[in-house]
Scaffold this active site. Structure first.
Site, PDB file in Angstrom:
ATOM      1  N   ALA A 275     -10.183   2.328  18.398  1.00  0.00           N
ATOM      2  CA  ALA A 275      -8.750   2.234  18.136  1.00  0.00           C
ATOM      3  C   ALA A 275      -8.554   1.953  16.649  1.00  0.00           C
ATOM      4  CB  ALA A 275      -8.127   1.138  18.984  1.00  0.00           C
ATOM      5  N   MET A 276      -7.971   2.904  15.918  1.00  0.00           N
ATOM      6  CA  MET A 276      -7.846   2.819  14.468  1.00  0.00           C
ATOM      7  C   MET A 276      -6.379   2.685  14.095  1.00  0.00           C
ATOM      8  SD  MET A 276     -10.715   5.692  13.427  1.00  0.00           S
ATOM      9  CE  MET A 276     -10.793   5.129  11.713  1.00  0.00           C
TER      10      MET A 276
ATOM     11  N   CYS B  76       5.476  -6.024  14.696  1.00  0.00           N
ATOM     12  CA  CYS B  76       5.465  -4.672  14.146  1.00  0.00           C
ATOM     13  C   CYS B  76       6.779  -3.936  14.345  1.00  0.00           C
ATOM     14  CB  CYS B  76       4.308  -3.869  14.747  1.00  0.00           C
ATOM     15  SG  CYS B  76       4.451  -3.470  16.503  1.00  0.00           S
TER      16      CYS B  76
ATOM     17  N   CYS C 143       0.784  -6.905  23.894  1.00  0.00           N
ATOM     18  CA  CYS C 143       0.270  -5.596  23.490  1.00  0.00           C
ATOM     19  C   CYS C 143      -1.205  -5.463  23.843  1.00  0.00           C
ATOM     20  CB  CYS C 143       0.491  -5.394  21.992  1.00  0.00           C
ATOM     21  SG  CYS C 143      -0.015  -3.767  21.383  1.00  0.00           S
TER      22      CYS C 143
ATOM     23  N   GLY D  45      -5.153   2.119  11.132  1.00  0.00           N
ATOM     24  CA  GLY D  45      -4.841   2.515   9.767  1.00  0.00           C
ATOM     25  C   GLY D  45      -5.147   1.415   8.773  1.00  0.00           C
TER      26      GLY D  45
ATOM     27  N   VAL E 292      -7.959  -1.816   7.329  1.00  0.00           N
ATOM     28  CA  VAL E 292      -9.356  -1.910   6.932  1.00  0.00           C
ATOM     29  C   VAL E 292     -10.240  -2.385   8.076  1.00  0.00           C
ATOM     30  CG1 VAL E 292      -9.021  -4.249   6.002  1.00  0.00           C
ATOM     31  CG2 VAL E 292     -10.943  -2.862   5.202  1.00  0.00           C
ATOM     32  N   ASP E 293      -9.753  -3.304   8.907  1.00  0.00           N
ATOM     33  CA  ASP E 293     -10.599  -3.877   9.954  1.00  0.00           C
ATOM     34  C   ASP E 293     -11.007  -2.834  10.992  1.00  0.00           C
ATOM     35  OD1 ASP E 293     -10.431  -6.426   8.813  1.00  0.00           O
ATOM     36  OD2 ASP E 293      -8.575  -6.865   9.880  1.00  0.00           O
ATOM     37  N   SER E 294     -10.051  -2.078  11.488  1.00  0.00           N
ATOM     38  CA  SER E 294     -10.374  -1.088  12.519  1.00  0.00           C
ATOM     39  C   SER E 294     -11.214   0.048  11.951  1.00  0.00           C
ATOM     40  CB  SER E 294      -9.095  -0.540  13.156  1.00  0.00           C
ATOM     41  OG  SER E 294      -8.261   0.076  12.204  1.00  0.00           O
TER      42      SER E 294
END
Length: 393
Positions: free
Chosen positions: A30-31, A222, A125, A33, A35-37
């Site tokens: 799961a990306m 978000c 979420c 957008g 840096v961590d993912s």
């Protein structure tokens, strides 16, 4: 590699092996957008897994979900995720879960505030979207596990299970918002960053040529782009809560001011009360209680926020559950970045209700928040706070 669009059943055995060194499984990364993912996806590739990157389209109007470093899930973020996947060299897809997100997270957020409670949409979420809807789709498509950039650790147990533990970097630890995950979800999850400090993750991203290495962390909720929760709720709840206003009173019932809606307040709030005159002793006032039916908000001194007992329901267990009727010594965390409190937890005979006796008082705890239970670094489980008992005067 098989197409990620081919439907099929996935065995749980490969997912269990994903927590063993050298295992090869099919992984959805799961990306977001960020840096961590991106680094988590790259590490999953380095571990020998067959990785496909996905970005979750959660907004019905993506342009409205970001302002500066606030929020996530925008068109900008999806482009950043795609570029990171290209650098890593993995397939990339966008999964539209905006309707599910709106129903399970946004609507829940509005309903909970309208009821005078304080929700945590990040927990919801994780529970309903990232490790339920996404995981279910991934398993149906033949994948074995979902990898994310959360800072938490998964440790295999002697009996073949998996335990959730705090991250090595306690300053970035996100085990609190993962405390809603059950045993099945943990068995099909990977958290590649759990043993790494955040600054090392950024340096690694730069070394890998990932353009998101210096991208600011997203924060706040978000779907509230400007961070003004009260203003957003006022706009969205106008038709649902026609009689929004009410009185701000002290504990004796004296009216100190008026407000435009109880959803603009949370237990422990100090700023934005607009009472108009100070307390007789000159000390600041805090929100002590919210009554959404009458619209009454009660305020008082800070010491009246002290809580010694918590009543919670809807327990969710990360691995082996506590037994109904049991009494256990734990620590409890009551906010995403809050302190741990020593506590004794008691389950009723049905196992559906949790009573938490705090050995050290906590302040400003609101119904609707999550109480996450720990034994050492291990996350035992979580429950939703229904009511609290104040420390006796």
């Amino acid at each position: 590699m098989r197409s990620p669009l081919r439907w099929g059943r996935a065995s749980s055995a490969p997912a269990r092996r994903a927590h063993d060194r050298g295992a090869v499984v099919k992984v959805v990364a799961a990306m977001s957008g960020g840096v961590d993912s991106a680094v988590a996806a790259a590490r999953a590739v380095d571990a020998g897994h067959e990785v496909t990157g996905i970005h979750l389209a959660l907004s019905r109007n993506p342009k409205s979900y970001r302002s500066g470093a606030r929020g996530c899930c925008t068109i900008e973020d999806s482009n950043d995720a795609r570029r990171a996947a290209d650098v890593i060299g993995i397939p990339f897809y966008i999964w539209d879960l905006s309707d599910r997100f709106h129903e399970d997270v946004v609507e829940d957020f509005m309903d909970t505030y309208a009821a005078g409670r304080t929700p945590n949409p990040c927990l919801r979420c994780n529970e309903k979207i990232k490790f339920a809807a996404v995981l279910d789709r991934a398993l149906a498509l033949g994948f074995d596990a979902v990898a994310t950039g959360h800072y938490a650790r998964l440790e295999p147990t002697a009996d073949g299970g998996v335990e959730l533990h705090r991250a090595a970097d306690h300053g970035k630890d996100q085990s609190y918002v993962l405390g809603v995950l059950d045993d099945r979800q943990l068995r099909h999850s990977l958290f590649p960053l759990g043993d790494t400090p955040k600054d090392e993750v950024r340096r690694e991203a730069a070394a890998r040529g990932l353009l998101v290495a210096d991208k600011p962390d997203s924060h706040d909720i978000c779907f509230v782009a400007d961070g003004d929760n009260a203003g957003w709720l006022r706009e969205k709840l106008g038709d649902r809560v026609p009689n929004q206003g009410g009185a701000i009173v002290d504990e004796a019932g004296e009216v100190l001011g008026e407000h435009e809606g109880t959803y603009g307040f949370t237990i422990g709030q100090r700023k934005g009360l607009r009472i108009g005159r100070p307390a007789p002793d000159g000390r600041p006032r805090y929100v002590l209680g919210i009554e959404p039916v009458s619209g009454t908000v009660t305020v008082g001194p800070h010491e009246r926020l002290a809580i010694e007992r918590i009543h919670a329901d809807q327990p969710r267990w990360c691995g082996t559950p506590l037994a109904p009727g049991s009494v256990s010594e734990v620590t409890v965390q009551l906010r995403a970045h809050g302190d741990e409190h020593r506590a004794v937890v008691r389950l009723d005979d049905t196992g559906d209700h949790v009573d938490i006796e705090l050995l050290d008082p906590a302040y400003g705890i609101a119904p609707g928040q999550a109480a996450v239970l720990y034994q050492g670094s291990r996350v035992v489980g979580s429950a939703t706070i229904d009511a609290t008992d104040r420390v006796s005067a």
